[in-house]
Write an enzyme that holds these catalytic residues in place. Structure first.
Site, short mmCIF file in Angstrom:
data_model
loop_
_atom_site.label_atom_id
_atom_site.label_comp_id
_atom_site.label_asym_id
_atom_site.label_seq_id
_atom_site.Cartn_x
_atom_site.Cartn_y
_atom_site.Cartn_z
N TYR A 37 97.38 46.63 11.77
CA TYR A 37 95.97 46.36 11.46
C TYR A 37 95.43 47.49 10.57
O TYR A 37 95.43 48.66 10.95
CB TYR A 37 95.14 46.28 12.73
N GLY A 60 79.72 27.60 14.45
CA GLY A 60 78.87 26.67 13.71
C GLY A 60 78.35 27.21 12.39
O GLY A 60 77.65 26.51 11.65
N SER A 91 91.75 34.76 18.34
CA SER A 91 90.90 33.80 17.60
C SER A 91 90.31 32.73 18.52
O SER A 91 90.40 31.53 18.24
CB SER A 91 91.69 33.13 16.47
N PRO A 92 89.69 33.14 19.65
CA PRO A 92 89.17 32.14 20.60
C PRO A 92 87.99 31.35 20.06
O PRO A 92 87.63 30.32 20.62
CB PRO A 92 88.75 33.01 21.80
#
Length: 327
Positions: A53, A216, A207-208
Site C-alpha cells: 500500500y 449512492g 470493499s464492503p
C-alpha cells in the site's frame, strides 16, 4: 464498539476495521491522523494495511502515528505480504520473500510484532507448504501473533487451512481470510465462506461498500473528489457502475429511506452481520467519512430488509452448489 473473536481463536477485534489502502498516496499524514484518532476514540482496534500500500508508505505512516498518537497496545495491526510489483510475477509466496517482507514491514511499522499477518494472494509457482512454513516461522519467532490469507479461492483456502490443521501444535492455525464482500460482490458465498465457516476462519470483508458505489454517491454523476474520478482508482470503481449494480444501489437507497438512515449504513450493516464475518474493513478518505461509517454501530437491519436485499443482490449459483435434482 462491539468486539468479536477472529475466527476460532482467542483474538478479539472491533467489528469494523480501518483500512489504509490510500495512506501515503491519496491520504496524507494529517488526514490519516484524524482518522486513526477518530477510530480509536470510537473503540476501534483493527487496523489493516499491507506492504504494497503506497509502496510501503501506508505502513510507514501508520508506524509514525502509533509512535505519538495512539498507543500500540490499543491496536490490532494486520498487514499483508506476497504481492510484488513485477508484471511477470504478481505474487511471490516463497519463504524467502515472505520473511524478508515481514522484516521490512516491522521496520516501517516501528514495532517488533504484528497481530495478524496475511499472505496477500495464492502463488501458483510456490508449493503451498513452503508458503505456510514461512507463516509458521513468523509465528514461532514472535514476529506474528496470528496468521491468515487473502484472496484465496475456496479450494485454496481449504487446502491451506487443512494443511495447518493436520499437525496441531506444530503448525499455525489460520485465523482469518480477507476477501472482497459486499452486496455488489457476493462471490465468496459460493465456496470461500462455507469453507471458512467449516474451518473456523473469520472473514474480513474488504470493499464492503462496493468500492464506494453502495453509498449512492455515483447515482447521478461521478463526484470530482471521489475514487471514481481518480486516475489510478477509476478502473477499480468502474466494474460496479453497470445496470445490475444500479438496481442494487436503488434497493439499498429505498431501504435506507424507509429506516431513516443512510445507504452507507444499510450496506455496511448488511455485510457486518453476515454469518462468518468478523469485521468489514472500511477505507475512508476523511475522518468525516469514517465517522459516517462508524455510526453503523447502533444499527441492526430488520429481517425483512435483509431478505429483500438478499433477493435483489443474489448471485446465480447453480450446479454444483445446489443439488442437481432440484435444477
Amino acid at each position: 464498539m462491539e468486539q468479536r473473536h477472529l475466527g476460532r481463536t482467542g483474538l478479539r477485534v472491533s467489528r469494523i476495521g480501518l483500512g489504509t489502502l490510500t495512506w501515503g498516496r491519496d491520504t496524507d499524514e494529517h488526514d490519516a491522523a484524524d482518522m486513526l484518532k477518530t477510530f480509536w476514540e470510537a473503540g476501534g482496534t483493527l487496523v489493516d494495511t499491507a506492504d504494497v500500500y503506497g509502496d510501503g508508505e501506508a505502513e510507514y505512516l501508520l508506524g509514525r502515528l502509533m509512535e505519538g498518537l495512539v498507543p500500540r497496545r490499543d491496536l490490532v495491526i494486520s498487514t499483508k505480504a506476497g504481492s510484488v510489483p513485477d508484471p511477470d510475477r504478481r505474487f511471490d509466496g516463497s519463504r524467502g520473500h515472505l520473511l524478508a517482507a515481514l522484516d521490512a514491514s516491522l521496520t516501517r511499522l516501528g514495532t517488533d510484532y504484528v497481530d495478524v499477518w496475511h499472505v496477500h494472494a495464492y502463488d501458483p509457482c510456490t508449493p503451498v507448504e513452503e508458503t505456510l512454513h514461512a507463516v509458521d516461522l513468523a509465528v514461532s519467532s514472535g514476529r506474528v501473533r496470528y496468521a491468515g490469507v487473502s484472496n484465496f479461492c475456496g479450494w485454496q483456502l481449504a487446502k491451506a487451512a487443512t494443511w495447518q490443521l493436520a499437525a496441531p501444535g506444530a503448525r499455525t492455525r489460520l485465523a482469518s481470510t480477507q476477501m472482497e464482500y459486499s452486496l455488489l460482490q457476493r462471490g465468496v458465498e459460493r465456496e470461500v465462506l462455507p469453507a471458512a465457516l467449516d474451518l473456523g476462519i473469520g472473514l474480513l470483508p474488504s470493499s464492503p461498500l462496493g468500492r464506494g458505489v453502495l453509498t449512492g454517491k455515483y447515482r447521478g454523476a461521478t463526484p470530482p473528489d471521489s475514487r471514481g474520478a481518480s486516475e489510478h482508482l477509476a478502473p477499480f470503481v468502474a466494474p460496479y457502475l453497470d445496470d445490475t449494480a444500479s438496481r442494487i444501489v436503488d434497493a439499498v437507497t429505498t431501504a435506507a429511506d424507509g429506516l431513516a438512515v443512510t445507504p452507507l449504513q444499510v450496506a455496511l450493516a448488511w455485510v457486518r452481520d453476515r454469518p462468518g464475518v468478523a469485521a468489514p474493513i472500511v477505507g475512508a478518505r476523511t475522518a468525516q467519512q469514517l465517522t459516517a461509517a462508524l455510526s453503523v454501530e447502533a444499527l441492526s437491519l430488520p429481517d425483512e430488509i435483509c431478505r429483500a436485499l438478499d433477493d435483489v443482490s443474489a448471485p446465480l449459483h447453480r450446479y454444483p452448489d445446489h443439488d442437481w435434482s432440484t435444477l
